[in-house]
Write an enzyme that holds these catalytic residues in place. Structure first.
Site, PDB file in Angstrom:
ATOM      1  N   GLY A  19       0.829  -1.196   0.000  1.00 42.82           N
ATOM      2  CA  GLY A  19       0.000   0.000   0.000  1.00 42.82           C
ATOM      3  C   GLY A  19       0.862   1.243   0.000  1.00 42.82           C
ATOM      4  N   THR A  20       0.236   2.385   0.005  1.00 43.13           N
ATOM      5  CA  THR A  20       0.960   3.659  -0.063  1.00 43.13           C
ATOM      6  C   THR A  20       1.932   3.824   1.095  1.00 43.13           C
ATOM      7  OG1 THR A  20      -0.838   4.711  -1.277  1.00 43.13           O
ATOM      8  CG2 THR A  20       0.676   6.172  -0.121  1.00 43.13           C
ATOM      9  N   ILE A  21       1.571   3.366   2.284  1.00 42.74           N
ATOM     10  CA  ILE A  21       2.438   3.523   3.452  1.00 42.74           C
ATOM     11  C   ILE A  21       3.804   2.873   3.220  1.00 42.74           C
ATOM     12  CG2 ILE A  21       1.647   1.447   4.685  1.00 42.74           C
ATOM     13  CD1 ILE A  21       1.640   3.223   7.255  1.00 42.74           C
TER      14      ILE A  21
END
Length: 170
Positions: A19-21
């Site tokens: 994911g973006t994290i």
């Protein structure tokens, strides 16, 4: 008053899925791409002082959440069941986080003894000096240690019921 079912010494089981994290921002493409390895465990050790006595990391994958499949969810499920911690934080992309949380909740069933918190970020943990990633991680760790058994999504300082929302992109 402090919760009676939790202690500060409780080990947190961190499960990373991407994911973006767990991504980097590509300026030329004007989008994020998942890293090959999560920077989160090193970040938590350095800035939050969660060492190996307080944190166990299980990397599952580094994918955009729209690419998370049944095999990945099964791996998350098995990782939770075989881990000695009852507090689990799962990093996940924001597009399908509620869908994955509901599926995992169904897999764990009605007799679930684990507290499972899904989180992620709208901006990568690394590369942005101001982002929501670190805040969401901290809030998720606290929620995993202090909440009753169940499956939750934590973003923006809020604990969400996985049945209550479809997306963070409203």
């Amino acid at each position: 008053m402090y919760p009676t079912h939790s202690t500060s010494a409780q080990k947190v089981h961190l499960i990373t899925t991407g994911g973006t994290i767990d991504s980097y921002y590509d300026i030329d493409a004007c989008t994020v791409f998942p890293l090959s390895e999560s920077p989160i465990p090193a970040y938590l050790k350095k800035y939050i002082r969660l060492d190996d006595n307080k944190l166990q990391h299980t990397p599952i994958c580094c994918k955009d959440s729209r690419e998370i499949d049944e095999h990945d969810l099964s791996s998350i499920y098995q990782s939770i069941l075989t881990n000695d911690s009852r507090a689990h934080v799962i990093t996940h992309g924001t597009f399908t986080v509620f869908d994955s949380a509901r599926k995992l909740k169904a897999m764990l069933g009605d007799n679930n003894r684990h507290t499972v918190v899904f989180t992620g970020a709208m901006w990568p943990l690394e590369g942005f000096s101001l982002n929501d990633a670190a805040f969401n991680l901290g809030a998720s760790i606290m929620a995993a240690k202090c909440s009753a058994p169940g499956v939750y999504v934590v973003f923006f300082g809020e604990v969400y019921d996985v049945e209550a929302m479809e997306s963070l992109h409203a």
